[in-house]
Scaffold this active site. Structure first.
Site, PDB file in Angstrom:
ATOM      1  N   LYS A 248       0.848  -1.199   0.000  1.00 34.40           N
ATOM      2  CA  LYS A 248       0.000   0.000   0.000  1.00 34.40           C
ATOM      3  C   LYS A 248       0.878   1.241   0.000  1.00 34.40           C
ATOM      4  O   LYS A 248       1.699   1.426   0.897  1.00 34.40           O
ATOM      5  CB  LYS A 248      -0.917  -0.005   1.232  1.00 34.40           C
ATOM      6  CG  LYS A 248      -1.675   1.317   1.459  1.00 34.40           C
ATOM      7  CD  LYS A 248      -2.603   1.255   2.675  1.00 34.40           C
ATOM      8  CE  LYS A 248      -3.219   2.623   2.992  1.00 34.40           C
ATOM      9  NZ  LYS A 248      -4.090   2.601   4.189  1.00 34.40           N
ATOM     10  N   LYS A 260      -9.716  13.118   8.153  1.00 36.17           N
ATOM     11  CA  LYS A 260      -9.304  12.676   9.482  1.00 36.17           C
ATOM     12  C   LYS A 260      -9.203  13.866  10.425  1.00 36.17           C
ATOM     13  O   LYS A 260      -8.836  14.948  10.000  1.00 36.17           O
ATOM     14  CB  LYS A 260      -7.906  12.029   9.408  1.00 36.17           C
ATOM     15  CG  LYS A 260      -7.870  10.648   8.819  1.00 36.17           C
ATOM     16  CD  LYS A 260      -6.444  10.107   8.859  1.00 36.17           C
ATOM     17  CE  LYS A 260      -6.335   8.760   8.175  1.00 36.17           C
ATOM     18  NZ  LYS A 260      -7.030   7.675   8.882  1.00 36.17           N
ATOM     19  N   ARG A 334      -7.722  -0.516   1.034  1.00 39.37           N
ATOM     20  CA  ARG A 334      -8.238  -1.742   0.407  1.00 39.37           C
ATOM     21  C   ARG A 334      -8.679  -1.487  -1.035  1.00 39.37           C
ATOM     22  O   ARG A 334      -8.640  -2.384  -1.870  1.00 39.37           O
ATOM     23  CB  ARG A 334      -9.376  -2.318   1.260  1.00 39.37           C
ATOM     24  CG  ARG A 334     -10.619  -1.482   1.336  1.00 39.37           C
ATOM     25  CD  ARG A 334     -11.463  -1.803   2.551  1.00 39.37           C
ATOM     26  NE  ARG A 334     -10.900  -1.244   3.782  1.00 39.37           N
ATOM     27  CZ  ARG A 334     -11.419  -1.432   4.995  1.00 39.37           C
ATOM     28  NH1 ARG A 334     -12.508  -2.169   5.150  1.00 39.37           N
ATOM     29  NH2 ARG A 334     -10.848  -0.889   6.045  1.00 39.37           N
TER      30      ARG A 334
HETATM   31  N1  BES Z   1      -4.109   4.497   6.924  1.00 40.30           N
HETATM   32  C1  BES Z   1      -5.225   4.264   7.770  1.00 40.30           C
HETATM   33  C2  BES Z   1      -4.915   3.248   8.886  1.00 40.30           C
HETATM   34  C3  BES Z   1      -3.918   3.683   9.920  1.00 40.30           C
HETATM   35  C4  BES Z   1      -4.333   4.247  11.120  1.00 40.30           C
HETATM   36  C5  BES Z   1      -2.570   3.502   9.707  1.00 40.30           C
HETATM   37  C6  BES Z   1      -3.413   4.638  12.057  1.00 40.30           C
HETATM   38  C7  BES Z   1      -1.627   3.888  10.661  1.00 40.30           C
HETATM   39  C8  BES Z   1      -2.050   4.456  11.830  1.00 40.30           C
HETATM   40  C9  BES Z   1      -6.385   3.715   6.947  1.00 40.30           C
HETATM   41  O1  BES Z   1      -6.465   4.174   5.645  1.00 40.30           O
HETATM   42  C10 BES Z   1      -7.659   4.125   7.619  1.00 40.30           C
HETATM   43  O2  BES Z   1      -7.914   5.286   7.674  1.00 40.30           O
HETATM   44  N2  BES Z   1      -8.415   3.148   8.103  1.00 40.30           N
HETATM   45  C11 BES Z   1      -9.645   3.396   8.770  1.00 40.30           C
HETATM   46  C12 BES Z   1     -10.690   2.454   8.198  1.00 40.30           C
HETATM   47  C13 BES Z   1     -12.105   2.767   8.637  1.00 40.30           C
HETATM   48  C14 BES Z   1     -12.566   4.067   8.025  1.00 40.30           C
HETATM   49  C15 BES Z   1     -12.983   1.639   8.202  1.00 40.30           C
HETATM   50  C16 BES Z   1      -9.439   3.137  10.244  1.00 40.30           C
HETATM   51  O3  BES Z   1      -8.732   2.200  10.606  1.00 40.30           O
HETATM   52  O4  BES Z   1      -9.952   3.922  11.054  1.00 40.30           O
HETATM   53 ZN    ZN Z   2      -4.690   4.755   4.789  1.00 38.27          ZN
HETATM   54 MN    MN Z   3      -7.473   6.034   5.469  1.00 37.32          MN
END
Ligand code: BES
Ligand code: ZN
Ligand code: MN
Length: 480
Positions: A248, A260, A334
């Site tokens: 990724k 975010k 994903r």
């Molecule tokens: N890149 C983030 C995941 C992440 C979080 C990596 C903290 C490193 C540190 C990913 O793209 C994301 O935002 N995931 C969300 C998914 C949710 C919206 C279903 C998450 O984990 O909150």
């Molecule tokens: Zn991400």
């Molecule tokens: Mn994300």
């Protein structure tokens, strides 16, 4: 840092002496080798628990001695902790040349010494490009052991090579988001391909559209720089296995329109760690000329809001005809990985191993000390566990529980990209599994392990860790 093994102790000027004190090493044994240390206080002596330390200066020689608790001689975790402590203290004391003197008896296993050497390198790393005042690295370290150390010089060289690749990975992940973009990663891959004679193919907007790689196009739509699918191939003269690595590469994850909050965005330059790690692995594999065919596929985009950005409610149609409804633009990983996994599985490799900083939930579950492993193939899973325990890049299994699959089914599309009813790391894994067909597949969620917000238990500096480089090199060496 140059690491050299030696059979005897000839202290040069300005060389610090590090003495690992194992559990049960009597003080007398140290005195026998170093009479100048007889002044050490008997009561304050260290008992050998890993990590305890005593720094002292010998009187006559003005030499710096570091006595460091080293735990057990047969414990790999203790070797890692010892190496971490050694480098932390050497750097704190601004030492650039040192020797590590092992008091006999010294039945060190090959695995012990490999871990020691790896973690010496890893803990000498700093990302200090932007610091005016840089701390001094250790340049030279001799390992002194009276008997023959079961670590051939060629292996020391090999570990140096592997750890250079890990540092390459860490530099890419630590670099600021203004410098790391889809364009810059294309450039990085181009340089790598030239340096190591790798086959390179790059898809940008027109080629992505031509191949129906619509996940990358959707996620990258809000950014100014075109997304990219980057493929590097290492093809040795003789091989029997083909391993495909997918990473990724979100060069910055703002969350997109589902922006975010500030705190969660702070470390999102590290959301390309999966891409960095697959580049670093193939770099290592090429340098070591391993007899395995390796493909590295990086799905690269920047996830930004903007008037072109993809939106909740949009539906993406993939090259394998599956459709996905966007519920949340922050579950973007994903979506781009699905494109890369379709491409990878079409090339019919023996296995696909994918790295991604995919979910915050994996940090809740496992912290930053182990990555989540999701894999339905028994052999692949056990090979990965074996490599993980050998090198210290630890894995913990999460189940790809098929009953959860229905939670990512949408009403007006085949799948949706998020669900808020728990097990979000597993549901992300189940989502990815939809795009690999029957190819044996392992998903490693490295959101916790790729980037530390504080120094770790075996790593003395925060930031990028290079997690996955040593793991995969170990796995691939065992395959070949
Ligand atoms: N890149 C983030 C995941 C992440 C979080 C990596 C903290 C490193 C540190 C990913 O793209 C994301 O935002 N995931 C969300 C998914 C949710 C919206 C279903 C998450 O984990 O909150
Ligand atoms: Zn991400
Ligand atoms: Mn994300």
């Amino acid at each position: 840092m140059k690491i050299v093994k030696k059979n005897s102790y000839k202290p040069e000027e300005r060389t610090a002496v590090v003495i690992p004190v194992f559990k049960g090493t009597p003080l007398a044994a140290i005195w026998e080798e170093f009479p100048e240390l007889k002044f050490l206080d008997r009561d304050k002596k260290i008992k050998g628990a890993a990590g305890e330390a005593q720094v002292c200066q010998s009187l006559q020689q003005q030499r710096l001695f570091l006595l460091i608790g080293a735990g057990r001689r047969d414990s790999l975790p203790d070797a890692r902790k010892l190496a971490c402590k050694i480098m932390t203290l050497l750097r704190e004391n601004r030492v650039s040349k040192a020797l590590v003197y092992f008091i006999p008896p010294d039945p060190y296993s090959h695995g012990y010494l490999v871990n020691l050497v790896d973690y010496l390198h890893l803990n000498n790393y700093r990302f200090d490009r932007y610091l005016r005042k840089k701390s001094k690295p250790v340049l030279r370290l001799d390992l002194v052991c009276q008997k023959k150390i079961p670590l051939p010089a060629a292996d020391i060289k090999e570990r140096e090579e592997i750890n250079n690749s890990a540092a390459f990975c860490r530099d890419l992940v630590n670099e600021i988001p203004a410098k790391i973009t889809p364009d810059s990663l294309v450039q990085t891959a181009t340089t790598l391909a030239k340096e190591h004679q790798l086959k390179l193919s790059i898809f940008r907007k027109p080629e992505l559209a031509e191949h129906g790689l619509n996940g990358l196009l959707a996620v990258g739509a809000g950014a100014c720089c075109s997304p990219a699918l980057i493929q590097l191939d290492y093809v040795p003269e003789k091989f029997s296995r083909h391993v495909s690595l997918v990473g990724k590469g979100i060069t910055f994850d703002s969350g997109g329109l589902n922006l975010k909050p500030g705190k969660s965005m702070e470390e999102m330059k590290s959301d390309m760690a999966g891409a960095a790690v697959v580049f670093a692995i193939i770099k290592s594999v090429a340098a070591l000329r391993l007899p395995v065919k390796v493909t590295a596929l990086a799905a690269v985009a920047e996830n930004m809001p903007g008037n072109q950005a993809y939106k909740p409610g949009d539906i993406i149609t993939y090259a394998n005809k599956k459709t996905v409804e966007i519920v949340n633009t922050d579950a973007e990983g994903r979506l781009i990985l699905a494109d890369a996994l379709i491409m990878a599985s079409r090339q019919k490799p023996n296995v696909i191993i994918e790295f991604s900083t995919l979910t915050g939930a994996i940090i809740t579950a496992l912290g930053d000390g182990m990555a989540g492993l999701m894999c339905r193939n028994k052999k692949l899973k056990s090979d990965l566990f074996q490599a993980a325990n050998a090198c210290g890049e630890l894995l913990w299994e999460l189940p790809l529980f098929s009953e959860y699959r229905k939670d990512i089914t949408a009403k007006i599309a085949d799948l949706k990209n998020a669900d808020y009813r728990g097990a979000s790391s597993i549901k992300a894994g189940l989502f990815l599994q939809e795009f690999v067909g029957k190819t044996p597949f392992a998903h490693l969620d490295i959101a916790g392990t790729a980037f530390l917000s504080k120094p770790g238990f075996w790593l003395n500096t925060e930031g990028a860790t290079g997690f996955g480089v040593r793991l995969l090199v170990e796995y691939l060496k065992n395959l070949g």
